[in-house]
Design a protein around this motif. Sequence first.
Motif, PDB file in Angstrom:
ATOM      1  N   PHE A  71       0.841  -1.197   0.000  1.00  0.00           N
ATOM      2  CA  PHE A  71       0.000   0.000   0.000  1.00  0.00           C
ATOM      3  C   PHE A  71       0.876   1.247   0.000  1.00  0.00           C
ATOM      4  CE2 PHE A  71      -2.417   3.206   2.592  1.00  0.00           C
ATOM      5  CZ  PHE A  71      -3.259   3.584   1.558  1.00  0.00           C
ATOM      6  N   ARG A  72       0.812   1.986  -1.117  1.00  0.00           N
ATOM      7  CA  ARG A  72       1.564   3.245  -1.221  1.00  0.00           C
ATOM      8  C   ARG A  72       0.573   4.353  -1.510  1.00  0.00           C
ATOM      9  NH1 ARG A  72       5.432  -0.160  -3.519  1.00  0.00           N
ATOM     10  NH2 ARG A  72       6.924  -0.615  -1.874  1.00  0.00           N
ATOM     11  N   PRO A  73       0.208   5.130  -0.478  1.00  0.00           N
ATOM     12  CA  PRO A  73      -0.804   6.166  -0.691  1.00  0.00           C
ATOM     13  C   PRO A  73      -0.286   7.334  -1.525  1.00  0.00           C
ATOM     14  CG  PRO A  73       0.041   6.240   1.551  1.00  0.00           C
ATOM     15  CD  PRO A  73       0.698   5.064   0.900  1.00  0.00           C
ATOM     16  N   ILE A  74      -1.216   8.110  -2.053  1.00  0.00           N
ATOM     17  CA  ILE A  74      -0.843   9.258  -2.891  1.00  0.00           C
ATOM     18  C   ILE A  74      -0.045  10.264  -2.065  1.00  0.00           C
ATOM     19  CG2 ILE A  74      -1.768  11.213  -4.218  1.00  0.00           C
ATOM     20  CD1 ILE A  74      -4.174   9.300  -4.901  1.00  0.00           C
ATOM     21  N   VAL A  75      -0.537  10.562  -0.866  1.00  0.00           N
ATOM     22  CA  VAL A  75       0.201  11.443   0.044  1.00  0.00           C
ATOM     23  C   VAL A  75       0.778  10.558   1.152  1.00  0.00           C
ATOM     24  CG1 VAL A  75       0.050  13.425   1.612  1.00  0.00           C
ATOM     25  CG2 VAL A  75      -1.454  13.305  -0.414  1.00  0.00           C
ATOM     26  N   PRO A  76       2.106  10.488   1.264  1.00  0.00           N
ATOM     27  CA  PRO A  76       2.682   9.601   2.278  1.00  0.00           C
ATOM     28  C   PRO A  76       2.093   9.869   3.662  1.00  0.00           C
ATOM     29  CG  PRO A  76       4.400  10.482   0.863  1.00  0.00           C
ATOM     30  CD  PRO A  76       3.140  11.198   0.477  1.00  0.00           C
ATOM     31  N   GLY A  77       1.764   8.778   4.350  1.00  0.00           N
ATOM     32  CA  GLY A  77       1.232   8.911   5.716  1.00  0.00           C
ATOM     33  C   GLY A  77      -0.269   9.115   5.792  1.00  0.00           C
ATOM     34  N   LYS A  78      -0.910   9.393   4.648  1.00  0.00           N
ATOM     35  CA  LYS A  78      -2.364   9.589   4.671  1.00  0.00           C
ATOM     36  C   LYS A  78      -3.043   8.493   3.858  1.00  0.00           C
ATOM     37  CE  LYS A  78      -2.375  14.611   5.138  1.00  0.00           C
ATOM     38  NZ  LYS A  78      -3.013  14.860   6.410  1.00  0.00           N
ATOM     39  N   ALA A  79      -4.265   8.152   4.237  1.00  0.00           N
ATOM     40  CA  ALA A  79      -5.005   7.145   3.460  1.00  0.00           C
ATOM     41  C   ALA A  79      -6.429   7.629   3.263  1.00  0.00           C
ATOM     42  CB  ALA A  79      -4.989   5.802   4.170  1.00  0.00           C
ATOM     43  N   GLY A  80      -6.798   7.882   2.015  1.00  0.00           N
ATOM     44  CA  GLY A  80      -8.168   8.290   1.689  1.00  0.00           C
ATOM     45  C   GLY A  80      -8.939   7.044   1.280  1.00  0.00           C
ATOM     46  N   PHE A  81     -10.053   6.806   1.926  1.00  0.00           N
ATOM     47  CA  PHE A  81     -10.751   5.529   1.734  1.00  0.00           C
ATOM     48  C   PHE A  81     -12.264   5.759   1.630  1.00  0.00           C
ATOM     49  CE2 PHE A  81     -12.457   2.254   4.993  1.00  0.00           C
ATOM     50  CZ  PHE A  81     -13.129   1.529   4.017  1.00  0.00           C
ATOM     51  N   TYR A  82     -12.835   5.249   0.548  1.00  0.00           N
ATOM     52  CA  TYR A  82     -14.285   5.353   0.327  1.00  0.00           C
ATOM     53  C   TYR A  82     -14.882   3.956   0.343  1.00  0.00           C
ATOM     54  CZ  TYR A  82     -18.701   6.712  -1.898  1.00  0.00           C
ATOM     55  OH  TYR A  82     -20.033   6.941  -2.174  1.00  0.00           O
ATOM     56  N   SER A 130      -6.982  -0.804  11.141  1.00  0.00           N
ATOM     57  CA  SER A 130      -5.646  -1.371  10.901  1.00  0.00           C
ATOM     58  C   SER A 130      -4.721  -0.324  10.275  1.00  0.00           C
ATOM     59  CB  SER A 130      -5.721  -2.584   9.971  1.00  0.00           C
ATOM     60  OG  SER A 130      -6.554  -3.559  10.519  1.00  0.00           O
ATOM     61  N   LEU A 131      -5.270   0.470   9.358  1.00  0.00           N
ATOM     62  CA  LEU A 131      -4.439   1.513   8.739  1.00  0.00           C
ATOM     63  C   LEU A 131      -4.004   2.529   9.800  1.00  0.00           C
ATOM     64  CD1 LEU A 131      -6.408   2.147   5.412  1.00  0.00           C
ATOM     65  CD2 LEU A 131      -4.040   1.353   5.563  1.00  0.00           C
ATOM     66  N   ARG A 132      -4.939   2.887  10.674  1.00  0.00           N
ATOM     67  CA  ARG A 132      -4.597   3.852  11.739  1.00  0.00           C
ATOM     68  C   ARG A 132      -3.537   3.247  12.655  1.00  0.00           C
ATOM     69  NH1 ARG A 132     -10.542   5.325  11.980  1.00  0.00           N
ATOM     70  NH2 ARG A 132     -10.575   7.063  10.525  1.00  0.00           N
ATOM     71  N   ARG A 133      -3.706   1.975  12.973  1.00  0.00           N
ATOM     72  CA  ARG A 133      -2.749   1.297  13.846  1.00  0.00           C
ATOM     73  C   ARG A 133      -1.355   1.319  13.215  1.00  0.00           C
ATOM     74  NH1 ARG A 133      -3.037  -2.292  17.959  1.00  0.00           N
ATOM     75  NH2 ARG A 133      -1.389  -3.839  18.111  1.00  0.00           N
ATOM     76  N   ALA A 134      -1.327   1.203  11.876  1.00  0.00           N
ATOM     77  CA  ALA A 134      -0.039   1.192  11.175  1.00  0.00           C
ATOM     78  C   ALA A 134       0.499   2.623  10.986  1.00  0.00           C
ATOM     79  CB  ALA A 134      -0.188   0.496   9.829  1.00  0.00           C
ATOM     80  N   GLY A 135      -0.219   3.613  11.503  1.00  0.00           N
ATOM     81  CA  GLY A 135       0.298   4.984  11.489  1.00  0.00           C
ATOM     82  C   GLY A 135      -0.271   5.892  10.411  1.00  0.00           C
ATOM     83  N   PHE A 136      -1.231   5.406   9.617  1.00  0.00           N
ATOM     84  CA  PHE A 136      -1.789   6.261   8.564  1.00  0.00           C
ATOM     85  C   PHE A 136      -2.880   7.163   9.133  1.00  0.00           C
ATOM     86  CE2 PHE A 136      -0.148   2.577   6.265  1.00  0.00           C
ATOM     87  CZ  PHE A 136       0.592   3.201   5.271  1.00  0.00           C
ATOM     88  N   ASP A 137      -2.919   8.359   8.588  1.00  0.00           N
ATOM     89  CA  ASP A 137      -3.974   9.302   8.945  1.00  0.00           C
ATOM     90  C   ASP A 137      -5.128   9.023   7.961  1.00  0.00           C
ATOM     91  OD1 ASP A 137      -5.544  11.448   9.442  1.00  0.00           O
ATOM     92  OD2 ASP A 137      -4.134  12.959   8.674  1.00  0.00           O
ATOM     93  N   VAL A 138      -6.184   8.376   8.460  1.00  0.00           N
ATOM     94  CA  VAL A 138      -7.229   7.841   7.568  1.00  0.00           C
ATOM     95  C   VAL A 138      -8.429   8.782   7.463  1.00  0.00           C
ATOM     96  CG1 VAL A 138      -8.841   5.908   7.204  1.00  0.00           C
ATOM     97  CG2 VAL A 138      -6.583   5.482   8.196  1.00  0.00           C
ATOM     98  N   THR A 139      -8.843   9.053   6.246  1.00  0.00           N
ATOM     99  CA  THR A 139     -10.134   9.717   6.040  1.00  0.00           C
ATOM    100  C   THR A 139     -11.049   8.671   5.412  1.00  0.00           C
ATOM    101  OG1 THR A 139      -9.024  11.806   5.631  1.00  0.00           O
ATOM    102  CG2 THR A 139     -11.329  11.665   4.955  1.00  0.00           C
ATOM    103  N   HIS A 140     -12.051   8.269   6.168  1.00  0.00           N
ATOM    104  CA  HIS A 140     -12.968   7.215   5.703  1.00  0.00           C
ATOM    105  C   HIS A 140     -14.301   7.876   5.342  1.00  0.00           C
ATOM    106  CE1 HIS A 140     -15.501   3.431   7.001  1.00  0.00           C
ATOM    107  NE2 HIS A 140     -15.647   3.732   5.729  1.00  0.00           N
ATOM    108  N   VAL A 141     -14.702   7.722   4.104  1.00  0.00           N
ATOM    109  CA  VAL A 141     -15.948   8.332   3.629  1.00  0.00           C
ATOM    110  C   VAL A 141     -16.966   7.236   3.321  1.00  0.00           C
ATOM    111  CG1 VAL A 141     -16.991   9.804   1.846  1.00  0.00           C
ATOM    112  CG2 VAL A 141     -14.654  10.262   2.630  1.00  0.00           C
ATOM    113  N   MET A 142     -18.179   7.438   3.776  1.00  0.00           N
ATOM    114  CA  MET A 142     -19.261   6.491   3.469  1.00  0.00           C
ATOM    115  C   MET A 142     -20.493   7.250   2.988  1.00  0.00           C
ATOM    116  SD  MET A 142     -21.528   4.180   6.041  1.00  0.00           S
ATOM    117  CE  MET A 142     -20.488   2.805   6.399  1.00  0.00           C
TER     118      MET A 142
END
Length: 478
Positions: A16-27, A54-66
Amino acid sequence: MAFTLYNTLGRELQAFRPIVPGKAGFYGCGPTVYTYAHIGNLRAYVMHDVLARSLRRAGFDVTHVMNITDVGHLSGDNDEGEDKMVKSAGERGQPVLEIARFYTDAFFRDTSRMNILRPTVVCRATEHIDDMIALIRRMEEKGFTYEAGGNLYFDTARFPSYGEMALLRLENQKAGARVEVDQNKRNARDFVLWFTKSKFENQALVWDSPWGRGYPGWHIECSAMSIKYLGEQFDIHAGGIDHISVHHTNETAQSEAATGKSPWVRYWLHNEFLVLDKEKMSKSAGTFLTLQNLVDAGFDPLDYRYFLLGGHYRSQLQFSWESLEGAKNARRSLAERVKNLAGRAGKRAEADCTDRPASGAGAYLEAFNAALENDLSTPRALAELWGLLRDTGVEPGEALRAVLDMDGVLALNLKEACSPPAGTEDEQTIREIERLIGERNAAKKAKDFGTADSIRDGLKNKGVILEDGPSGTHWRRA
Ligand code: AMP
Ligand code: ZN
């Protein structure tokens, strides 16, 4: 080790290589709120929850959209069938938006009972019509649409990579391939972006648009809202496997056609189905169980969460009351062990009943993290939790802190088992009970049912009840 996810695009495990390192945008595609979520739907949302945690646990700043689908979803995914919201409102004699509110609330009650965290952004389709119209206009300006019979369609022939993720081949998509074909379509795979003339004369919710007064097709809401909250390209999109060939294929075509950017989404994650007696569980066919049905049968919503965590999200999972019973017993044993651990950890552990990570239990924590980071392997993560709880070599205080740390993802309310620490079993008692269970199993295997029964009765006299299930024999205090 890198966080690895199975990407439907390419059908392989990928780092998993996010567009912005350290952040994860998830829909993650949300519910269509015309009735209660069924337990199959809840499998999808537990998977999204495990992913975000799990992403947060691994250190990613997650934005989860539903999203919440409160308009435009027909009973068939390909623009055929009845409008689910309109049908439900008609049957109940209530306005569509009232139905939507009612079932949205019911949905979040269910998800919170299962410890599914509320996503960072929850967005309703009916509150984003302008965003949908703006996105459709961008497609129209680039020539990806046509009007026919009063509706606006996406022209899949203009989009050469249509269906790549689903491995669809355009030449196989002749009109007539499906049961019910919209005669306005140039190609059976074309889909509606905006309805003005529909078969639903009773359509309750309509809006003005450049194409006339009407309402959006189903797929456009996910493109419009994900782009609004996560940008024109983002990291992860999740949903059930049923969405690969139509919904997610159409979302991709719309988004990439409108923005001209590809790939729209980097990682596509799809959960397998929960099935009842090998049948697909379907809301529209009325063959489904709700969380409340499980509660009414005497189960805790977290028994169901435990049951789901026991299967990998990419494997089909067969629901049965027996396996749910097994999960219930296993969860009870788990709580019993945690209670015992807290008791043994004594005063110091009581004071330390926090989420602070442990060091002595490091190998288990490492293996637990590795399991989650390896495509969210919750069965392996659970096995590490059990391994730690059974390992008497780990100092109880450290073990307890590690267990509670693991529960940050498992979310089985293990902290509750810590208190009250009084009255817990000592390790010797637990070992003795488990030794007797082993003896009983051996007796049963040897068809010596007399001995097996006398062991069970002996334990019962001491207030220990044995329960046999598919995951083995578990015990609890009477
Ligand atoms: P819906 O409310 O029908 O739009 O579905 C919500 C989510 O549940 C979608 O991601 C579906 O793919 C997923 N889903 C539907 N049925 C099942 C099932 N039986 N097992 C697992 N996921 C499902
Ligand atoms: Zn969607």
